[in-house]
Enzyme design. Structure first.
Site, short mmCIF file in Angstrom:
data_model
loop_
_atom_site.label_atom_id
_atom_site.label_comp_id
_atom_site.label_asym_id
_atom_site.label_seq_id
_atom_site.Cartn_x
_atom_site.Cartn_y
_atom_site.Cartn_z
N GLU A 4 7.22 24.73 -45.30
CA GLU A 4 8.56 25.30 -45.14
C GLU A 4 9.02 25.09 -43.70
O GLU A 4 8.66 25.85 -42.80
CB GLU A 4 8.57 26.80 -45.47
CG GLU A 4 10.00 27.32 -45.57
CD GLU A 4 10.28 28.61 -44.81
OE1 GLU A 4 11.44 29.01 -44.78
OE2 GLU A 4 9.35 29.20 -44.24
N ASP A 38 4.45 29.03 -45.66
CA ASP A 38 5.63 29.75 -45.19
C ASP A 38 5.72 29.72 -43.66
O ASP A 38 4.72 29.93 -42.97
CB ASP A 38 5.54 31.20 -45.67
CG ASP A 38 6.70 32.03 -45.19
OD1 ASP A 38 7.85 31.66 -45.47
OD2 ASP A 38 6.47 33.06 -44.51
#
Ligand code: GLC
Length: 616
Positions: free
Chosen positions: A305, A263
């Protein structure tokens, strides 16, 4: 090389293969701290040892077949456990539905412990080794992943590595004055450095969480908080943070997670005087994480990401010799697709496809129409400028279209982080609502509804035509609409991303088999498309592809070739019928309708598409 005599041969073999490079990178980032390095190496062995025999078997299988994720039969779905099935046990009981959807890659949205009201949808983790109690326990997660594996489903989980929640034990200790803990974050006594950072660091949430620092009243310190004030940025310049976070990553891998979503990875290294995004050290850290997974758990893939423009995304694949992430999001194609829905002009999308076609075939993209986040309008404005299109007015045009303000638009969406000073608001809404299904149903307009459903299906067909892994956003398979109930929830109302994070509508699934319903039409079409895709290797990542001339600016043409298969695919982005020129075509079959087609021209209905398999 320092390794223990007692280590098992399999581990030693993998360790030796990567040792030099790992040591080199570690020493470079952490100033030759060999004590910390040797601590890390020992801990890697510990995680290897505690990995279950079932997972080790999977490691060996995938080590022997490292391209397993590049095939044409993988279909993903991302979902929130609570919205979909209340909790992990509930989800385990829904595996049959997931299989009916044709899905064999399941991305579970964040499910680790997170404080209520200060959770950012689970992206503020208070304990990396505990499941959010309402969702279940680590044992439930382990049972779920093992059941998924039995059913041929791989599982993906977020590894929220850039920050912890202010409720994490490190953050609590730091707040209480623990100097060691404070070094795990970016703590400052006064605003001098924070202000200097602010001069060069852009804002992620300009309206919902302005600024990159937060003043802590109780301890009179300032802490770096790039995202929400309750998400404290971790300092990866401190080797203890890296070592401990690697442990947290391997811990979830050992619970059966096959794909780790890194993330917000571009943000993990900070330096004064920079944008604190995509700095070279980020790549050293990601490369080390790749090496570490190859040593400890080689079946595990890293999904980065990186929601940025292509030139920023591609470096995260690393090089052929030194790969970093296995997979990355195809974010520009996603945004360009929605731009095309609004403008009905495929030229930007064609250019984007041409650029992708030039990239090496070992780059695997995750393709998607919608996800849990907003749509940011990161388009190629430099290229668009030749048509007199410039960034700010164009973003307004797109936002007006998708919030249904402009005449002729049937979309229903909401703005996200609308900063009037910058005019760069982003957008929220489900695929179905953005395609006009919600409005058509409200107006009981059959003609509009038919077109909106066709648009929704055509977009899915286009997503499934792209190379890489297609990922459905849970609910899209049944045309789920926006959920406005978040407006009444004080914990959520400021964050419009909850518009497309509603409860999964199980009642609608009863209509999945009835093609007279919206749900049935979408569900049947998507699952049919997936089945065709899985049967034809021409859809695989190794296939060559290019765009083709169609004679219409509203129709995108894509050619795919693999072995002796050749596919011509056409997508009509306009609400009018279009005549298309089938370049290089004599005869063949439309895989979707099963119709035999011949000649060099074809008619495409509004939002129609063709998957023409050529007869050689
Ligand atoms: C990622 C997530 C997003 C979250 C952010 C902060 O961008 O996709 O939902 O708000 O990270 O963790």
């Amino acid at each position: 090389m320092e390794h223990s005599e007692k280590w098992e041969a399999e581990f030693v073999k993998r360790f030796k293969k990567h040792y030099d490079e790992l040591k080199w990178l570690y020493c470079e980032v952490y100033n030759n701290d060999m004590k910390a390095f040797s601590w890390l190496c020992n801990s890697l062995y510990g995680y290897y040892k505690s990995r279950s025999s079932a997972l080790k078997k999977l490691d060996r299988e995938k080590e022997n077949n490292p391209d397993w994720y590049k095939t044409n039969d993988i279909v993903g779905m991302m979902l929130y456990v609570d919205a979909f099935a209340d909790n992990l046990k509930g989800l385990k009981n829904k595996i049959s539905y997931i299989k009916e959807c044709g899905v064999n890659y399941l991305h579970l949205m964040p499910l680790l412990k997170t404080p209520k009201g200060k959770s950012d949808g689970g992206y503020a983790v208070a304990d990396f080794r505990r499941v959010q109690p309402e969702l279940g326990t680590m044992t439930d997660l382990e049972k779920l992943t093992s059941e998924c594996h039995k059913n041929g489903i791989s599982c993906c989980l977020d590894f929220v590595m850039n920050h912890t929640s202010e409720d994490h034990k490190w953050a609590k200790a730091a707040r209480n004055g623990d100097a060691e803990a404070q070094k795990r974050f970016f703590f400052f006594d006064d605003w001098e450095y924070p202000n200097r950072f602010e001069q060069t660091v852009p804002q992620v949430f300009p309206t919902t969480a302005p600024g990159n620092f937060t003043y802590l009243e109780d301890c009179k310190k300032i802490v770096m908080t790039t995202f929400y004030p309750y998400q404290w940025d971790l300092n990866y310049g401190n080797c203890v943070v890296f070592n401990d976070m690697v442990g947290n990553m391997l811990y979830i891998a050992n619970k059966g997670i096959d794909v780790i979503r890194l993330d917000a990875v571009p943000y993990i290294w900070k330096e004064l005087g920079t944008s604190c995004r995509n700095l070279p050290k980020v790549h050293s850290l990601v490369r080390m994480m790749r090496i570490i997974t190859e040593i400890v758990c080689p079946s595990v893939l890293l999904l980065g990401e990186v929601v940025m423009e292509p030139s920023k995304v591609v470096p995260y694949f690393g090089t052929v010799e030194k790969p970093e992430c296995h997979m990355l999001y195809n974010v520009t194609t996603m945004a360009s697709t929605w731009h095309t829905v609004a403008t009905k002009d495929v030229r930007l999308l064609k250019r984007q496809m041409d650029k992708l076609a030039d990239l090496p075939k070992n780059y695997v993209f995750l393709n998607y129409l919608r996800c849990h986040d907003d749509i940011g309008w990161g388009l190629d404005y430099e290229w668009l400028s030749q048509f007199g299109i410039s960034e700010i007015p164009h973003k307004k045009y797109l936002n007006d279209y998708f919030t249904g303000k402009s005449s002729g638009s049937n979309a229903r969406g909401e703005l996200y982080n609308d900063d009037p000073r910058l005019g760069d608001a982003r957008l929220c809404g489900t695929t179905a609502s953005l395609c006009g299904i919600e409005k058509a149903l409200a107006e009981k307009d059959e003609d509009k509804l038919e077109k909106a459903v066709d648009c929704d299906i055509m977009l899915h067909a286009y997503m499934l035509t792209q190379s890489g892994i297609p990922v459905l956003y849970s609910g899209d398979e049944i045309g789920q609409l926006n959920d406005y109930s978040y407006h009444d929830n004080p914990d959520k109302s400021a964050d419009s991303r909850y518009l497309h994070r509603g409860k999964f509508n199980w009642e609608s699934t009863d209509r999945c088999s009835d093609t007279d319903t919206v749900q049935g039409r979408i569900f049947k079409s998507i699952t049919r498309l997936e089945a065709i895709r899985a049967k034809n290797e021409v859809f695989g990542t190794p296939a060559e592809f290019c765009t083709v001339y169609t004679g219409s600016d509203s129709v995108l043409g894509v050619c795919r070739e693999y072995g002796n298969q050749k596919l011509l695919a056409y997508f009509n982005f306009s609400e009018k019928e279009q005549t298309v020129f089938l370049d290089g075509f004599k005869s063949g079959k439309d895989l979707f309708s099963n119709e035999e087609i011949s000649g060099i021209m074809a008619q495409l209905k509004p939002f129609g598409f063709l998957w023409l398999l050529l007869e050689e």
